[in-house]
Structure formats: structure tokens, C-alpha cells
Design an enzyme around this catalytic site. Sequence first.
Site, PDB file in Angstrom:
ATOM      1  N   GLY A 104     -18.173  74.228 114.092  1.00  0.00           N
ATOM      2  CA  GLY A 104     -16.537  73.629 115.179  1.00  0.00           C
ATOM      3  C   GLY A 104     -15.178  74.533 113.681  1.00  0.00           C
ATOM      4  O   GLY A 104     -15.627  75.167 113.621  1.00  0.00           O
TER       5      GLY A 104
ATOM      6  N   ASP B 260     -11.883  62.952 121.334  1.00  0.00           N
ATOM      7  CA  ASP B 260     -11.898  64.050 121.298  1.00  0.00           C
ATOM      8  C   ASP B 260     -12.972  63.960 121.830  1.00  0.00           C
ATOM      9  O   ASP B 260     -14.626  64.827 121.735  1.00  0.00           O
ATOM     10  CB  ASP B 260     -12.388  65.004 120.203  1.00  0.00           C
TER      11      ASP B 260
END
Length: 690
Positions: A26, A140
Site C-alpha cells: 500500500g 479508512d
Amino acid sequence: MDGNKDSYIGLMLDNRYEIIEKVGEGGMAVVYKARCHRLNRLVAVKILRPEFAGDEDFRRRFHAESQAVAMLSHPNIVAVYDVNRSQGVEYLVMELIDGITLKQYMMRKGELNWRESLHFTTQIVRALIHAHSRGIIHRDIKPHNVMVLRDGSIKVADFGIARLATSQNTLTQEALGSVHYISPEQAKGGQVDARSDIYSVGVVLYEMLTGRLPFEGDSPVAVAIQHISSMALSPREIDPSIPEGLEEITKKAMNSDITKRYASAEEMHNDLEEFRKNPGATFGYDDLAYPPEAREPTRKLPDVGHLAVGKEPVKKPVTKKLSKPAKSRRERDDEPRRSPVGIIATVVAVLMVFAVVGVMLYFLWQVVTPVLFPEGQSVRVPSLVGEIYTEILDKPEEYSLGDFTFELDPVSVYGDEPEGTIIEQSPEGGSYVTTKKNVIKVTVSKGPRAILLDQLAGQEYRTAEIRLTKLGLLVGYEYETSEDVLKDHVIRTIPEASATLGEGDEVVLVVSTGPNVVKVDMPKLIGRTEEAAKALLKQLRLNIGEVKIVESTSEAGSVIWQSIQEGVEIDEGTQVGMQISSGPPPSPSPSPEIPSIEPSAEPSTAPSYEPPSPPSSTGLGETTIRIRINLPQDRESVRVQVIQDGITVYDQTVATDQGTINPPLTGTGTSWVEVYIDSRLEEAKELSFE
């Protein structure tokens, strides 16, 4: 890092976690599969990228956030085992998930049916209930952070990490990978609480139901602005088959007015459960509330540049695209203008034409037809649609007028109407026929289609699921251990094979989890002879792993180290490694003394053992020594554990301002001593009490 070879592969972190392969990455970290050699299990290790690991303030917050998340324990949350630093690498140790992300699952299937969407959303909300109750906001929530397991359950990952990712104060292309799921208050840089997670869950539910995102744009900033000021299409406008109650739940969760959103994850969960029990339920919620500037449905906005968090977005006019170029004032003035009188006259003329045509059709139907087909020579066809076919056969005289006879020519098809109902006919009811003998072709419903359930026992569960789905059946799961049926294969179905079902009925697949795995407690091997240790492992049905011979002051042939700590619960068949003493070196050794422990790369946190000279005797053949443990200075207090030959002899939480502590150890001969600080192994050493 070499583009062709990952330098982390093969690395051993803290002499415990061996990096095996990369499984994902990520914006902040790279995720690897690793093996924990202490507990002999596979884990996921998330290693921070160098640009973050080099920031001391970021590292401090990363440790604090991760330690808080490690306190979470819920079946729908990815477990965090450890957070640490080794060889300059900042890393997090997590549960290794055998599955795919919800985003990948959605890309494979497109829009999900509402039952599957409800199933996944309910589990996400349960995870949030647990986290919010402990003061942790995810920040998130998105399909990329939700893992779908093979059994259909989900686990939410990356709790608390978003707080770190948003430490920069600008919304850039790189920082806004999650912008499609961001809440309006997050986009504005405002205060974030549990309701921000609820908004993101609403967006995920919207995407699952409709197969599309509520907002799209040319840039992350354009999408963020739409979350603040635009109105998404209602899910049922995209797919009318979505139940009204589930649409209401979605819209309430996505309400741009935070005060009109669900106040808590529990509140949303209550509605989801009520809808699950009664899919026809509605809740009477008003439509989504939007700011005054939101007057148009979703639209694609141009890139409006950089948007700073904490500041109101710079509003730019959105130019609507015209189908034709606008005319100049001169061109408009030159065009001939139609008078209102002319327009009215045209409308009246059109209405008169329709009236005349209607009168003519009525005349033909009422006057001309009887002339052409006098009474007794023509007859009106009866309307049979909606009648029961067998009842008509029982009283055919009711459908024969005078010399005219009607015979039925049936065709049977599956339909939603009850069995035997006529659903179509030709010629149509109300039309006229003149022949003496007439045939009416009728289509008769056989009722809902009957599905005969096949024998699925022994099939791999995904193959069985595909077969059932193609037949229009719903699939559920139950799991059982089995000595005879292979893991992930169907043991039986509920209902059983040969049952007759209708479309939309549910079939439960009872899936094998394999043989029942017996758990055993890891025994103490240290101090036993190699032969005795191997015999004990065999007796407990544990496999013998790597056996190394190492030099030691312990008696030759005795076990001085075991790969799995005593007392840990493990599965039968687990491999256990050992180290066997080869005895002292052949050359004379100096007089016995307590070994000096070399400081680690971080002397502030590494303990050392320094017994006083000489050791004191207890008078019982045992000797007492004290070891010195340097306490880390980056925390106010720590938990210190000392384990001697597998037995905990010291376990206290101490203040670090002491600098050092000196716990006593008592024993004879030699002992294997391990020191843990906050559950992390700092030192392991064999000490002599002679």
C-alpha cells in the site's frame, strides 16, 4: 531495494519472524508472509516504507496506534500480534488471512445481490461496534481494507492506520487513494468520529448494491468536493430490484449531514438486523439531506487543483455542457417569432383530428360490424385469461354460443401464476369470429418452476455453489469436522438430495473442515536427553523438526532449547525443533562465572545479566544470583517477565525511571533464562549457578 530481488525476502526479524514472500503493498507499507519460529505459525508482517520509518515522530505514533489496535479482539477484525523494530525496520505482525479483498470480490462478481450485500455490511458494522466501544475509529473503511474469507465471513484490517496516513495536511493524488469512500467532514478536514466510519460503510454498501461508486471525478479533489456538495443517485434509481428498506439504510448511513446520519454503529446494526428478519420492512427515513449548494444529481467534476485539509474547498462554477452552440443575440433577433394565437390554433387542430378519428373507429365497431356480421353469424370470443383451465373443461357449454363451438389448444409453461391458470390466449378475448368451429390457443401456467435438488455430497463446495446459483437457488453454509470427507468438500445438503425446490429457495451446504484436530500442550523438553525428548514428542503425536548440536556447558546429549515454548497449545502433528548440547569444549575453560551479555543495537532497551560476586548459597544445595536488566527509557513503565527453565520466576510491571532492576534467580547447575519486556523476548541465555 532491487527491482528484481526484494531484499527483505529471507530476512529474520528479531530472530523470530522469517520473511517468506511479498503478498501485497500500500501507500505506507509492504505486506509479507512470514513464519513465526517461536510459535511455528504463518503470520503477515507489514513493513513500513523507508520514508515513513525514517520519521521519528511518525514511528512513535505508529507504535502507539498499533499497540492500541492490538487490544482489539473480534472475529471480524484482523488480529494484531506485535509491533516492533529490528535491524532498522519498523514492522507490524498480524494475522495471516487466507482470502481476497472485498474489492477484488466485487470486481469478480460486479454488483452483488442484496442478500450478500447485507451479509457483508452486517459483519463490517459488528467490527466497528467493537472498535468504537474501545475508542478506536478506523478512518479508512473501504473494500480494499475488508478481507473476504473462504467461509463467507469478513475481517476488517488497518484499524488506526488512517490517522497516520492523514498526518500530512493536503489532499494529494497519492494521499487520497480512499477518496471515493471519504466522509464529507474528512474531506473538509473537520472533526472525525464514529459517524465518519458509518458514512464510509454506507458508500461500500451503495457500491455493493449498485455495482458503481456514488461519485466519480477526474481527480481525487474533484471526488472529495462531490462528497461535500453533490447528491448521489438513489440506489433504486439504478436498480429498482433493491429493497426499499435497504435503500433507506444506505441513504441514512450516507447522509451528508452528520447529525442526521446513524448516531452509532449499534443503531445501524439494529436496522440491518430488523431488515434481515423482515426484508419487506421500511423505516420511514427522509431522503438524504444535502447542503444548499447541492441542487444537481451526481456529475463528473473537472480537476480543480490542490485542496488543503482544514480549509473550505474553493468553489468553481460547473459549466453545463450544451448540446448545440449558443446563438448570438443578433441571430436570435433575426429568427421569425410565432404568435401565441398561431400556437393555440395548431393545438386545437390536432385535437380535432384525434376526435374525428375516434368517432370513425367507434362507428366502424358499433355500426359496420353488425351489418357485415349479422346476429347469429358472428360471435365474440370469450376472454379466458385468468380462468382455470380445468374448470373450463368441466363446463364447456358456457363457452359455446348457438351454433359456434370453441375448442382449447393448450400449451403449458412455467410461470408465476398458480398452476392451471390461463395466462395468454389467441385469438384475444373480445374479438369476433364467424366460422362455426373455432380453436382458441391458450397458454397455461405450470406454476413456479420446480427444481429437483441434485446429489452434491462429495463435491468441492465452490463447484456446488456455482451449480446451485445457476438454478436460481440461494446458498448458505454450515461446517463440521469429518474423518471421511475431504476438507472444503460437501458432507450433505439441507434439504437433502432429491428435494423439490422453487427459485429463490435456500440450500445449506454442510462443508467438511477435515478431521478433528486434537490440541496438545507443548511439554518441557529442556533438561531431558535427546532420546527422552523425541520419545515424548512421538507419544504426543508431535513431529520432530530440525535438531541442531551446539556447544554448551550442559551435559552432552541434553536438550538446551526448544522451538516452541512450554505450555503453548498446539495442534497434533506440529513440528518441534530442538538444540542438543555437545558438552563443554575439550580445552580447559576458566573458572565458572556468570556470562556477560553483550548489549544489543539498542542498549537502552536490552537487558544484561551481571550477578554479584560471589553468589550466595541458600544452604539447600541451591545458589542465588541476581541479574541486571536495563529498562527502556521510551516508556513510563514496562512489564518485565523472567522465565527460568520454562517457569516464570519474575513477572512485574515496573517504572522505567529506576534505570535498572536486579531480580534474583535460584538454582543449581545451569538454567536456561529468558527475559521479556512487554511480551517481547529481549535476551535468552544459559546461566551457571556453580
